[in-house]
Design a protein around this motif. Structure first.
Motif, PDB file in Angstrom:
ATOM      1  N   PRO A   3       0.795  -1.236   0.000  1.00 50.08           N
ATOM      2  CA  PRO A   3       0.000   0.000   0.000  1.00 50.08           C
ATOM      3  C   PRO A   3       0.825   1.281   0.000  1.00 50.08           C
ATOM      4  O   PRO A   3       0.325   2.328  -0.421  1.00 50.08           O
ATOM      5  N   GLY A   4       2.071   1.214   0.439  1.00 49.96           N
ATOM      6  CA  GLY A   4       2.924   2.398   0.421  1.00 49.96           C
ATOM      7  C   GLY A   4       4.056   2.296  -0.574  1.00 49.96           C
ATOM      8  O   GLY A   4       4.916   3.183  -0.651  1.00 49.96           O
ATOM      9  N   VAL A   5       4.068   1.198  -1.355  1.00 48.90           N
ATOM     10  CA  VAL A   5       5.200   0.917  -2.251  1.00 48.90           C
ATOM     11  C   VAL A   5       4.759   0.913  -3.714  1.00 48.90           C
ATOM     12  O   VAL A   5       5.244   1.682  -4.532  1.00 48.90           O
ATOM     13  N   ASP A   6       3.838   0.012  -4.041  1.00 49.47           N
ATOM     14  CA  ASP A   6       3.409  -0.187  -5.422  1.00 49.47           C
ATOM     15  C   ASP A   6       2.044  -0.861  -5.383  1.00 49.47           C
ATOM     16  O   ASP A   6       1.888  -1.918  -4.767  1.00 49.47           O
ATOM     17  N   VAL A   7       1.051  -0.245  -6.019  1.00 53.81           N
ATOM     18  CA  VAL A   7      -0.338  -0.707  -5.908  1.00 53.81           C
ATOM     19  C   VAL A   7      -0.863  -1.070  -7.303  1.00 53.81           C
ATOM     20  O   VAL A   7      -1.194  -0.188  -8.087  1.00 53.81           O
ATOM     21  N   PRO A   8      -0.946  -2.367  -7.632  1.00 56.59           N
ATOM     22  CA  PRO A   8      -1.475  -2.777  -8.937  1.00 56.59           C
ATOM     23  C   PRO A   8      -2.973  -2.548  -9.064  1.00 56.59           C
ATOM     24  O   PRO A   8      -3.655  -2.174  -8.103  1.00 56.59           O
ATOM     25  N   ALA A   9      -3.481  -2.816 -10.265  1.00 54.22           N
ATOM     26  CA  ALA A   9      -4.905  -2.645 -10.584  1.00 54.22           C
ATOM     27  C   ALA A   9      -5.213  -3.511 -11.806  1.00 54.22           C
ATOM     28  O   ALA A   9      -4.291  -4.067 -12.413  1.00 54.22           O
ATOM     29  N   PRO A  10      -6.477  -3.646 -12.192  1.00 55.12           N
ATOM     30  CA  PRO A  10      -6.790  -4.430 -13.403  1.00 55.12           C
ATOM     31  C   PRO A  10      -6.338  -3.719 -14.669  1.00 55.12           C
ATOM     32  O   PRO A  10      -6.183  -2.500 -14.694  1.00 55.12           O
ATOM     33  N   ASP A  11      -6.144  -4.490 -15.692  1.00 54.66           N
ATOM     34  CA  ASP A  11      -5.812  -3.967 -17.022  1.00 54.66           C
ATOM     35  C   ASP A  11      -6.347  -4.989 -18.025  1.00 54.66           C
ATOM     36  O   ASP A  11      -7.154  -5.839 -17.666  1.00 54.66           O
ATOM     37  N   TYR A  12      -5.846  -4.934 -19.234  1.00 56.60           N
ATOM     38  CA  TYR A  12      -6.288  -5.846 -20.288  1.00 56.60           C
ATOM     39  C   TYR A  12      -6.133  -7.307 -19.824  1.00 56.60           C
ATOM     40  O   TYR A  12      -5.065  -7.727 -19.421  1.00 56.60           O
TER      41      TYR A  12
END
Length: 472
Positions: free
Chosen positions: A141-150
């Motif tokens: 949460p304080g470093v790198d936060v992914p999410a959906p994509d293709y």
């Protein structure tokens, strides 16, 4: 072979960056730092698929650490490669800066075709990928936060969340390690339609600017505007739906297997229902089927919204484009050569790095929700409703008049989570559009919105680095 074909995706992004950089105040060294990818993580890991072991290739790129955490989607595609992920990570940095979302840019990808795997196999791959990211501190949460994509969605984000929280037990803000989750898993209402709705808000505000509409020979407002949408996926469908509701005419819809045209306009919901029943948009009642789906891009219209693939508008078809406004809902739908042709024709091209920022904006709202541990609207909704009813009753008593039950419900309504998310997204897209446009208005040498958007992003990222004291 045309010159544009010699550039990789990342080189094309750098080319646009360099074009805009000359209009900024930053010295060469700072520009090189802004442009460079800070960290590239290439992974190969084994996964059992049926009775064999398969080695999976995957990436996570953190383009910029000028603000943390980094933010960017994860895509599942056979086309994934390091250059593409680097380019998309760079665009995320600039996109976040333009819409004032305090993240650095990142992107991830797994080189697979998800259709070739069962849900169980996809879960194994996703969880193993997440474990690799945790091991190298490339998620948090304080470093790198992914999410959906293709190729990914809520399901994959749930797997990532579960894997992360099992490896980092007791982390109080653990739900903020990924966005695009189901609402039941800490997601936010309004996330699914966010990108398409952001496209609508951005173009709606542009169409309300009288000077710009006069310059291209259009009346202000959306009422009666003829719109072509390429792509009926999540983004294209929602964009078309909101334009239709606003009184615009969706005259053409384009999909990979065909295109349909009706000069009087079509209801996207009815087209979607037809596709679900027949497997294709072709043959929609009242519409004409086009011989070639790409012919739809060249039809008469006011606004063209490519919301599917990259490079669909190129040097060969750009001279035939009749749209007055092109809204890039997809990433990179216009090649550099086509961009030059369209600018010379006076077409207003609203760039992807601004226009499709609705997804990351609402992801930011989801991340904030996860850190605050409370649903938007929960604290104030009932208070606002009671206050609105009290004010309305007082006015009715003073005037001796009563409003209808429908009006009473509307006035009394207190903002719920989705209302606040929509409001925040609309404000974000409107403010960013005017910020980018102001750069064009105040600098007579900048003639297109893409260059203005890059200038806007470069200035903000440069200022952030300067404030961090990284450069003497």
């Amino acid at each position: 072979m045309s010159q544009e074909q010699h550039y990789s995706f990342f080189e094309s992004v750098e080319k646009s960056f360099d074009k805009a950089a000359q209009f900024t105040k930053w010295q060469k060294g700072i520009l090189e730092q802004i442009k460079a990818c800070n960290a590239v993580y290439r992974i190969k890991f084994p996964v059992r698929v049926d009775d064999r072991i398969e080695v999976i290739e995957a990436y996570r790129v953190q383009h910029s650490h000028h603000k943390l955490p980094c933010k960017g989607g994860i895509r599942f595609s056979e086309e994934v490669n390091q250059d593409e992920v680097m380019a998309l990570a760079a665009l995320m940095t600039y996109k976040c800066a333009i819409v004032n979302v305090p993240f650095g840019g990142a992107k991830g990808g797994i080189k697979i075709n998800p259709r070739n795997y069962s849900p169980f196999q996809l879960e194994n791959i996703t969880r193993r990928y997440t474990a690799e990211l945790v091991r190298k501190n490339f998620i948090g949460p304080g470093v790198d936060v992914p999410a959906p994509d293709y190729g990914t969605g809520e399901r994959e984000m749930s797997w990532i969340l579960d894997t992360y929280t099992s490896l980092r037990p007791g982390e109080v803000d653990g739900y903020g390690c990924v966005t695009g989750k189901p609402v039941s898993q800490g997601g936010v209402r309004g996330r699914k339609e966010a990108t398409g709705l952001g496209v609508f808000y951005g173009l709606q505000e542009l169409c309300n600017i009288k000077e710009d509409m006069q310059r291209i020979g259009l009346e202000p407002g959306l009422e009666g505007k003829r719109i072509i949408v390429q792509g009926m996926g999540n983004v294209g469908y929602h964009a078309a739906k909101y334009f239709h509701a606003a009184g615009a005419h969706i005259v053409c819809l384009i999909e990979w297997d065909g295109a349909i045209y009706n000069e009087k306009g079509m209801d996207p919901d009815a087209v979607l229902k037809h596709r679900n029943e027949t497997g294709s948009i072709v043959g929609f009642p009242g519409a004409v089927n086009l011989e070639k789906n790409t012919d739809g891009l060249e039809l008469e219209c006011d606004i063209l919204i490519p919301a599917a693939l990259e490079n669909v508008i190129h040097k060969d078809n750009a001279p035939n484009i009749k749209a007055k406004i092109i809204g890039e809902a997809a990433n990179g739908p216009i090649t550099p050569e086509a961009d030059t042709i369209l600018n010379k024709k006076g077409v207003i091209v609203v760039p992807d790095m601004f226009l499709n920022a609705g997804g990351v904006t609402v992801s930011y709202f989801e991340w904030l929700k996860n850190l605050s541990h409370v649903r938007y609207g929960r604290l104030g909704k009932r208070f606002d409703e009671n206050m609105n009813i009290h004010i309305l009753s007082t006015i009715e008593d003073l005037t001796g008049k009563k409003v209808s039950e429908k009006e009473r419900k509307f006035i009394a309504h207190g903002a719920d989570e989705v209302d606040l998310v929509y409001s925040g997204l609309e404000e974000t897209m409107h403010a960013a559009l005017h910020e980018v446009r102001e750069i064009m208005v105040t600098n007579s040498k900048i003639h297109d919105m893409r260059t203005a958007a890059y200038v806007c992003a470069i200035d903000k990222v440069g200022a952030a680095y300067e404030q961090l004291g990284i450069f003497p």
